[in-house]
Write a protein that holds these residues in place. Structure first.
Motif, mmCIF file in Angstrom:
data_model
loop_
_atom_site.group_PDB
_atom_site.id
_atom_site.type_symbol
_atom_site.label_atom_id
_atom_site.label_comp_id
_atom_site.label_asym_id
_atom_site.label_seq_id
_atom_site.Cartn_x
_atom_site.Cartn_y
_atom_site.Cartn_z
ATOM 1 N N LYS A 42 -16.084 -3.414 -19.547
ATOM 2 C CA LYS A 42 -14.636 -3.218 -19.403
ATOM 3 C C LYS A 42 -14.057 -4.398 -18.632
ATOM 4 O O LYS A 42 -14.469 -4.689 -17.509
ATOM 5 C CB LYS A 42 -14.335 -1.901 -18.695
ATOM 6 N N ASN A 46 -6.906 -7.507 -13.836
ATOM 7 C CA ASN A 46 -7.008 -8.237 -12.564
ATOM 8 C C ASN A 46 -8.171 -9.215 -12.544
ATOM 9 O O ASN A 46 -8.241 -10.076 -11.672
ATOM 10 C CB ASN A 46 -7.152 -7.258 -11.400
ATOM 11 N N ASP A 202 -10.144 1.890 -18.415
ATOM 12 C CA ASP A 202 -11.412 2.386 -17.845
ATOM 13 C C ASP A 202 -11.882 3.602 -18.646
ATOM 14 O O ASP A 202 -13.061 3.732 -18.987
ATOM 15 C CB ASP A 202 -11.230 2.821 -16.381
ATOM 16 N N LEU A 220 -15.423 -4.693 -14.765
ATOM 17 C CA LEU A 220 -15.036 -5.802 -13.895
ATOM 18 C C LEU A 220 -13.694 -5.495 -13.250
ATOM 19 O O LEU A 220 -12.745 -5.139 -13.945
ATOM 20 C CB LEU A 220 -14.901 -7.096 -14.706
ATOM 21 N N THR A 221 -13.635 -5.649 -11.933
ATOM 22 C CA THR A 221 -12.364 -5.422 -11.263
ATOM 23 C C THR A 221 -12.135 -6.482 -10.192
ATOM 24 O O THR A 221 -12.775 -7.540 -10.230
ATOM 25 C CB THR A 221 -12.293 -3.985 -10.714
ATOM 26 N N ASP A 222 -11.210 -6.222 -9.242
ATOM 27 C CA ASP A 222 -10.854 -7.266 -8.266
ATOM 28 C C ASP A 222 -11.350 -6.960 -6.856
ATOM 29 O O ASP A 222 -10.779 -7.412 -5.882
ATOM 30 C CB ASP A 222 -9.334 -7.481 -8.256
ATOM 31 N N PHE A 227 -16.015 0.922 -2.073
ATOM 32 C CA PHE A 227 -16.186 0.885 -0.615
ATOM 33 C C PHE A 227 -16.158 2.304 -0.062
ATOM 34 O O PHE A 227 -15.390 3.151 -0.553
ATOM 35 C CB PHE A 227 -15.044 0.092 0.042
ATOM 36 N N TYR A 230 -12.491 3.557 2.184
ATOM 37 C CA TYR A 230 -11.469 2.530 1.965
ATOM 38 C C TYR A 230 -10.089 3.103 2.337
ATOM 39 O O TYR A 230 -9.844 4.273 2.057
ATOM 40 C CB TYR A 230 -11.500 2.118 0.482
ATOM 41 N N LEU A 252 -11.093 9.678 -3.110
ATOM 42 C CA LEU A 252 -10.769 8.319 -3.586
ATOM 43 C C LEU A 252 -9.279 8.164 -3.870
ATOM 44 O O LEU A 252 -8.617 9.108 -4.295
ATOM 45 C CB LEU A 252 -11.566 7.998 -4.855
ATOM 46 N N SER A 253 -8.778 6.927 -3.655
ATOM 47 C CA SER A 253 -7.362 6.691 -3.930
ATOM 48 C C SER A 253 -7.183 6.029 -5.287
ATOM 49 O O SER A 253 -8.158 5.625 -5.933
ATOM 50 C CB SER A 253 -6.725 5.868 -2.809
ATOM 51 N N GLY A 255 -6.410 3.344 -7.386
ATOM 52 C CA GLY A 255 -7.070 2.303 -8.188
ATOM 53 C C GLY A 255 -8.495 2.668 -8.567
ATOM 54 O O GLY A 255 -8.899 2.548 -9.727
ATOM 55 N N MET A 256 -9.266 3.136 -7.583
ATOM 56 C CA MET A 256 -10.685 3.407 -7.816
ATOM 57 C C MET A 256 -10.930 4.739 -8.529
ATOM 58 O O MET A 256 -11.974 4.937 -9.139
ATOM 59 C CB MET A 256 -11.416 3.457 -6.480
HETATM 60 N N1 LIG Z 1 -12.822 3.153 -2.283
HETATM 61 C C1 LIG Z 1 -12.337 2.017 -2.791
HETATM 62 N N2 LIG Z 1 -13.133 0.944 -2.894
HETATM 63 C C2 LIG Z 1 -12.684 -0.214 -3.429
HETATM 64 N N3 LIG Z 1 -11.408 -0.375 -3.887
HETATM 65 C C3 LIG Z 1 -10.560 0.662 -3.817
HETATM 66 C C4 LIG Z 1 -10.976 1.905 -3.266
HETATM 67 N N4 LIG Z 1 -9.939 2.768 -3.343
HETATM 68 C C5 LIG Z 1 -8.903 2.107 -3.892
HETATM 69 N N5 LIG Z 1 -9.263 0.828 -4.203
HETATM 70 C C6 LIG Z 1 -8.375 -0.141 -4.849
HETATM 71 O O1 LIG Z 1 -8.663 -0.145 -6.241
HETATM 72 C C7 LIG Z 1 -8.345 -1.444 -6.756
HETATM 73 C C8 LIG Z 1 -9.010 -1.631 -8.130
HETATM 74 O O2 LIG Z 1 -8.338 -0.827 -9.082
HETATM 75 P P1 LIG Z 1 -7.276 -1.456 -10.121
HETATM 76 O O3 LIG Z 1 -6.301 -2.298 -9.363
HETATM 77 O O4 LIG Z 1 -6.750 -0.344 -10.940
HETATM 78 O O5 LIG Z 1 -8.258 -2.412 -10.933
HETATM 79 P P2 LIG Z 1 -8.266 -2.980 -12.441
HETATM 80 O O6 LIG Z 1 -6.934 -3.586 -12.702
HETATM 81 O O7 LIG Z 1 -9.384 -3.969 -12.390
HETATM 82 O O8 LIG Z 1 -8.561 -1.835 -13.380
HETATM 83 C C9 LIG Z 1 -8.843 -2.364 -5.660
HETATM 84 O O9 LIG Z 1 -8.210 -3.619 -5.682
HETATM 85 C C10 LIG Z 1 -8.524 -1.581 -4.375
HETATM 86 O O10 LIG Z 1 -7.278 -1.974 -3.874
#
Ligand SMILES: Nc1ncnc2c1ncn2[C@@H]1O[C@H](COP(=O)(O)OP(=O)(O)O)[C@@H](O)[C@H]1O
Ligand SMILES: CC(=O)N[C@@H](CCC(=O)OP(=O)(O)O)C(=O)O
Length: 332
Positions: A42, A46, A202, A220-222, A227, A230, A252-253, A255-256
Motif C-alpha cells: 500500500k 504521504n 489502507d 508505507l506511511t510517514d 508508536f 502516541y 489509537l487515534s 491516522g493510525m
Molecule cells: N500510535 C501512532 N503511531 C504512529 N503514528 C500515529 C499514531 N497515532 C496516530 N498517528 C498518526 O498517523 C499518521 C499516519 O496516518 P496517515 O496520515 O493517514 O498516513 P497515510 O497518508 O500514509 O495513509 C502519522 O503521521 C501520525 O501522525
C-alpha cells in the motif's frame, strides 16, 4: 551497512568488499522464502510527496519483481486529492478519518487517483520495463462497495460517496500477475448503485491482500511504524499479534486507526504478516523484505507465519522475526 572490524592483513578495500558481500548474502534466506509469493504494497500519498521518493519506490517494486516476488501496488493519494480540491475550489472535510465525499468531490477523487497518481506510478515503474498495468478498483468489478454507514456521537452521519467494501474479485488481478505484470490499483470501488465510491486505500489494500492470498501486506506511511502511547511516547512497537492489536485498537487515534484495522483484517483473513513501514526512508520496502531485522511494525499470526517461514531452511533468530523451533511445514 554492517561495519565489521578489518581482519588482520586485510586492506580497507577488502574489508569494504566483505561488508558488501555480507549485506547481499543476508538477503538469501528471505529471497528463498518469498520467491513466487504475492506481496501487496500500500503506497500512501504521504510517502509519495517528492520525486526522489517516488523514483526510489518504483525501483523497490521492480527489485521485488526481479527477485521473484509478485508485487501488487494499491495506492491512495490523500494529499494529492486535497491539492486538486483546493485548486478547483471544492471544499472537503474528514469525519472519522474518512473524506466526506460529495458527488462533485468524487469526480475529483477519481480523476486524481486513477487519472494522475496511478498514471505516475505506472510510468515510473515502466521506466524499468513493460511491467506495470494500472487499473482502478472499479475495473472488472475488482473492488465492489456499498455506501458506508458512519455514526458520530451515536448519530448516523452522511459522509457521501464513501464505500464499505463488500466484495473483491481477485481474478483480473491474478491474471495480470500470471502474465508477468505488476498490477497498480487505485482505491476507487464499483458502487452497488452503478456509480463509484471513494474507499480508504489502507482498507482497499487489506481486502485485496486477503482476496489474493498474499503472504505479506506492507503499508508505507510517514512515520517509522506504530508508536506506543502516541503522541506522548514515540517508542516503536516492532511486533505484535492479532490479540495484542485488538486490545490496542480503541486507544489509537485517527491516522493510525484505519491502518491498524486494515492490518488486523488482513491477518484475520489469512495474511501471515502485515507491516507498517516508513515510506520516507528510501528503499524501506527492501529493508523490510530482505533483512533479518526488518523495519517498522509487524502484525503477525504466529501459526501462519511459522508455515510461511519454515518452508525453506534455517531462520535466523532475531528480535523481530521470532519463531518457534518448528522446522517442518510446507510453504503455501
Ligand atoms: N500510535 C501512532 N503511531 C504512529 N503514528 C500515529 C499514531 N497515532 C496516530 N498517528 C498518526 O498517523 C499518521 C499516519 O496516518 P496517515 O496520515 O493517514 O498516513 P497515510 O497518508 O500514509 O495513509 C502519522 O503521521 C501520525 O501522525
Ligand atoms: C474515504 C477516504 O478517505 N478515501 C481517501 C482515499 C485516498 C487515500 O486513502 O489516500 P492515502 O492512502 O494517501 O491516505 C481520500 O479521499 O483521501
Amino acid at each position: 551497512m554492517i561495519a565489521r572490524p578489518s581482519q588482520p592483513g586485510e586492506s580497507d578495500e577488502q574489508a569494504e568488499a566483505r561488508d558488501k558481500a555480507a549485506n547481499l548474502i543476508e538477503a538469501l534466506p528471505w529471497l528463498s522464502r518469498f520467491h513466487g509469493r504475492t506481496v501487496v504494497v500500500k503506497y500512501g500519498g504521504n510517502a509519495m510527496i517528492n520525486e526522489e521518493l517516488r523514483v526510489r519506490f518504483a525501483e523497490s517494486i521492480v527489485f521485488l519483481y526481479y527477485a521473484g516476488l509478485r508485487p501488487v501496488v494499491v495506492h491512495g493519494g490523500g494529499p494529492q486529492i486535497n491539492a486538486m480540491l483546493d485548486r478547483v475550489g471544492v471544499e472537503s472535510a474528514f469525519t472519522a478519518g474518512l473524506r466526506v465525499t460529495t458527488d462533485e468531490a468524487m469526480d475529483v477523487v477519481r480523476m486524481v487517483l486513477t487519472g494522475q497518481v496511478n498514471r505516475e506510478i505506472v510510468g515510473l515503474v515502466n521506466q524499468h520495463g513493460p511491467f506495470a498495468v494500472g487499473v482502478s478498483g472499479e475495473d472488472a468489478n475488482i473492488v465492489q462497495a456499498e455506501r458506508k454507514q458512519v455514526e458520530v456521537d451515536g448519530e448516523p452521519t452522511d459522509i457521501g460517496r464513501v464505500g464499505e467494501i463488500c466484495d473483491v474479485t481477485p481474478g483480473p488481478v491474478s491474471a495480470l500477475i500470471g502474465d508477468g505484470r505488476i498490477p497498480v490499483i487505485s482505491s476507487v470501488a464499483r458502487a452497488d448503485d452503478g456509480g463509484v465510491y471513494n474507499v480508504n486505500a489502507d482498507t482497499a489494500a487489506s481486502a485485496l491482500a486477503v482476496a489474493l492470498g498474499a503472504s505479506k501486506l506492507i503499508m508505507l506511511t510517514d512515520v517509522e511504524g506504530l508508536f506506543a502511547d502516541y503522541p506522548d511516547n514515540t517508542e516503536l512497537i516492532s511486533r505484535l499479534d492479532a490479540d495484542e492489536l485488538r486490545a490496542l485498537l480503541p486507544s489509537l487515534s485517527s491516522g493510525m486507526l484505519p491502518k491498524m484495522e486494515a492490518c488486523l483484517r488482513a491477518v484475520e483473513g489469512g495474511v501471515p504478516q502485515a507491516h507498517i513501514i516508513d515510506g520516507r526512508v528510501p528503499h524501506s520496502l527492501l529493508l523490510e523484505v530482505f533483512t533479518d531485522q526488518g523495519v517498522g511494525t509487524m502484525v503477525a499470526d504466529a501459526e501462519l507465519e511459522a508455515a510461511l517461514l519454515s518452508g525453506n531452511g534455517h531462520l535466523p533468530r532475531t528480535q523481530r522475526h521470532q519463531q518457534t523451533d518448528q522446522t517442518s511445514g510446507e510453504a503455501q
